[in-house]
Design an enzyme around this catalytic site. Structure first.
Site, mmCIF file in Angstrom:
data_model
loop_
_atom_site.group_PDB
_atom_site.id
_atom_site.type_symbol
_atom_site.label_atom_id
_atom_site.label_comp_id
_atom_site.label_asym_id
_atom_site.label_seq_id
_atom_site.Cartn_x
_atom_site.Cartn_y
_atom_site.Cartn_z
ATOM 1 N N TYR A 62 9.923 -6.640 -14.001
ATOM 2 C CA TYR A 62 11.213 -6.132 -13.521
ATOM 3 C C TYR A 62 11.974 -7.199 -12.755
ATOM 4 O O TYR A 62 11.568 -7.617 -11.666
ATOM 5 C CB TYR A 62 11.024 -4.897 -12.625
ATOM 6 C CG TYR A 62 10.309 -3.743 -13.291
ATOM 7 C CD1 TYR A 62 10.461 -3.475 -14.653
ATOM 8 C CD2 TYR A 62 9.484 -2.901 -12.560
ATOM 9 C CE1 TYR A 62 9.806 -2.415 -15.258
ATOM 10 C CE2 TYR A 62 8.826 -1.830 -13.167
ATOM 11 C CZ TYR A 62 8.990 -1.607 -14.518
ATOM 12 O OH TYR A 62 8.334 -0.562 -15.108
ATOM 13 N N HIS A 127 1.077 -3.161 -19.055
ATOM 14 C CA HIS A 127 2.486 -2.789 -19.210
ATOM 15 C C HIS A 127 2.973 -2.797 -20.669
ATOM 16 O O HIS A 127 3.040 -3.841 -21.285
ATOM 17 C CB HIS A 127 3.325 -3.779 -18.382
ATOM 18 C CG HIS A 127 4.716 -3.323 -18.117
ATOM 19 N ND1 HIS A 127 5.554 -3.987 -17.242
ATOM 20 C CD2 HIS A 127 5.429 -2.271 -18.578
ATOM 21 C CE1 HIS A 127 6.717 -3.368 -17.206
ATOM 22 N NE2 HIS A 127 6.668 -2.336 -18.017
HETATM 23 P P1 NAD Z 1 15.098 6.727 -14.266
HETATM 24 O O1 NAD Z 1 15.171 7.776 -15.293
HETATM 25 O O2 NAD Z 1 14.338 6.995 -13.035
HETATM 26 O O3 NAD Z 1 16.618 6.333 -13.941
HETATM 27 C C1 NAD Z 1 16.936 5.307 -13.068
HETATM 28 C C2 NAD Z 1 18.455 5.190 -12.942
HETATM 29 O O4 NAD Z 1 18.963 6.369 -12.318
HETATM 30 C C3 NAD Z 1 18.868 4.033 -12.043
HETATM 31 O O5 NAD Z 1 20.102 3.524 -12.482
HETATM 32 C C4 NAD Z 1 19.038 4.707 -10.691
HETATM 33 O O6 NAD Z 1 19.873 3.972 -9.847
HETATM 34 C C5 NAD Z 1 19.650 6.024 -11.128
HETATM 35 N N1 NAD Z 1 19.476 7.133 -10.150
HETATM 36 C C6 NAD Z 1 18.382 7.461 -9.434
HETATM 37 N N2 NAD Z 1 18.628 8.547 -8.671
HETATM 38 C C7 NAD Z 1 19.898 8.924 -8.930
HETATM 39 C C8 NAD Z 1 20.718 9.979 -8.471
HETATM 40 N N3 NAD Z 1 20.284 10.868 -7.582
HETATM 41 N N4 NAD Z 1 21.976 10.069 -8.960
HETATM 42 C C9 NAD Z 1 22.446 9.177 -9.869
HETATM 43 N N5 NAD Z 1 21.714 8.158 -10.354
HETATM 44 C C10 NAD Z 1 20.450 8.037 -9.892
HETATM 45 O O7 NAD Z 1 14.556 5.405 -15.001
HETATM 46 P P2 NAD Z 1 13.665 4.173 -14.565
HETATM 47 O O8 NAD Z 1 14.112 3.554 -13.284
HETATM 48 O O9 NAD Z 1 13.569 3.310 -15.761
HETATM 49 O O10 NAD Z 1 12.224 4.816 -14.376
HETATM 50 C C11 NAD Z 1 11.666 5.054 -13.111
HETATM 51 C C12 NAD Z 1 10.575 4.072 -12.774
HETATM 52 O O11 NAD Z 1 9.444 4.289 -13.606
HETATM 53 C C13 NAD Z 1 10.917 2.593 -12.986
HETATM 54 O O12 NAD Z 1 11.646 2.090 -11.882
HETATM 55 C C14 NAD Z 1 9.549 1.995 -13.140
HETATM 56 O O13 NAD Z 1 8.957 1.853 -11.869
HETATM 57 C C15 NAD Z 1 8.810 3.069 -13.931
HETATM 58 N N6 NAD Z 1 8.868 2.862 -15.412
HETATM 59 C C16 NAD Z 1 7.801 2.281 -16.023
HETATM 60 C C17 NAD Z 1 7.846 2.044 -17.387
HETATM 61 C C18 NAD Z 1 6.676 1.388 -18.058
HETATM 62 O O14 NAD Z 1 5.660 1.177 -17.439
HETATM 63 N N7 NAD Z 1 6.755 1.064 -19.318
HETATM 64 C C19 NAD Z 1 8.969 2.391 -18.142
HETATM 65 C C20 NAD Z 1 10.018 3.012 -17.495
HETATM 66 C C21 NAD Z 1 9.959 3.247 -16.118
#
Ligand code: NAD
Length: 322
Positions: A62, A127
């Protein structure tokens, strides 16, 4: 429930860990979803912890290690004992590409620990394994992670990725109890809930289940997804219509989406990516409201109807090998 926090603590499979129902996804701290200042990043981590979020997830991938560095600063700023919070990071995916070799993942954890200012992580995840050879994951990467567990660099190990078939492929090929945790993403949200079908299998194996991206990586937000979002245009348009519908009614699609994902208690924690104190507060408030008044079932049914033509639509990820 954590003392004074609206967030429930849920067991993570057989690990003995108890994770807050909302976890802090730190990919936005790597500026994956747009700019974030160091001050805001640190303040977001501190506010999350203050409100009862005890689980923080990151990866060297990231923001080309920026997320780990920012999270490390945020955790340091908490000034609390190490056993008060749970941290996961990942290995095998880097800015420069994928490398699931034993040598690389063994080096990777030391680099991550240095960036995070930690002596150990609680969970180390391979990952996005669909981009590597799944047989290498089984025969080389997992054994290397087990050695890191023995060495005390991580307490538990797991695997992450998008296609759900990768989990059964690997889990069916390692002895029971070898893998502690799976992290699935974009498969338990209003538009795609296919993870549900896998939950009985995961439960039977005592796996901890982390479900990431309840906002479908920005699809279920008012401002919409980032440029790089891999969904097909049809899915993007449908989510945009759903979001606009909520806005028209004076409602917020992200709140509804968080509440939807939190409702399944077989999922240990939902990981939400957050990059501001405001988002942290909004998401914890959504969980609190779910406990006290429940979710808006009428709005949910309306949104599910709008999203029905694209329900469970996903996108290709990784190399074809299943
Ligand atoms: P998410 O669905 O959590 O969406 C994140 C987005 O939504 C960001 O732009 C954030 O700023 C926004 N957001 C958060 N709260 C909000 C609110 N209340 N109102 C409006 N917008 C809001 O997607 P993500 O960040 O990709 O997934 C969450 C976490 O999961 C990642 O940060 C990561 O740590 C993990 N993840 C891991 C993998 C993997 O291992 N392959 C893949 C995806 C995500």
């Amino acid at each position: 429930m954590a003392a004074g926090s609206p967030l429930e603590l849920r067991p993570l499979g057989n690990t003995g860990l108890k994770l807050s129902s909302i976890g802090f996804g730190a990919s936005p701290l790597g500026r994956v979803f747009g700019p974030v200042s160091e001050e805001e990043a640190i303040a977001s981590v501190c506010e999350a912890f203050r409100l009862g979020i005890n689980f923080f997830d990151t990866s060297p991938y990231y923001g080309a290690t920026l997320s780990e560095k920012m999270l490390g600063k945020g955790l340091k700023a908490l000034g609390v004992a190490r056993d008060q919070y749970i941290v996961s990071t990942k290995c095998g995916r880097y800015q420069e590409g994928f490398d699931f070799s034993a040598e690389r993942v063994t080096k990777s954890i030391d680099e991550s620990l240095e960036r995070l200012h930690l002596d150990y992580v609680d969970i180390l995840l391979c990952h996005d394994i669909e981009f590597g050879s799944l047989d290498q994951i089984v025969n080389e990467t997992i054994p290397a992670l087990l050695k890191l567990k023995e060495a005390g660099k991580t307490r538990f190990i797991g695997i992450t990725g998008l296609p759900l078939g990768i989990f059964t492929y690997v889990l069916d090929r390692v002895p029971p109890g070898t893998i502690d945790v799976i992290l699935s993403y974009c498969h338990y949200s209003i538009n795609d809930s296919t993870l549900e079908g896998l939950l009985p299998y995961l439960k039977s194996k005592g796996l901890g289940v982390i479900s990431a991206s309840p906002l479908s990586m920005g699809l279920l937000t008012e401002s919409g997804p980032p440029e790089w979002h891999p969904a097909l245009p049809e899915l993007k348009v449908a989510c945009q219509s759903a979001s606009a519908y909520c806005k028209e009614k004076g409602k917020n699609i992200s709140k509804l989406a968080i509440q939807f994902s939190l409702s399944n208690k077989d999922i240990s924690t939902i990981l939400v990516g957050m990059n501001s104190v405001t988002q942290v507060e909004q998401n914890v408030a959504a969980a609190a409201e779910l406990e006290t008044v429940g979710k808006d079932e009428k709005l949910l049914a309306e949104i599910e109807k709008i999203l029905e033509p694209v329900k469970n639509q996903t996108w290709p990820s990784g190399i074809q090998q299943l």
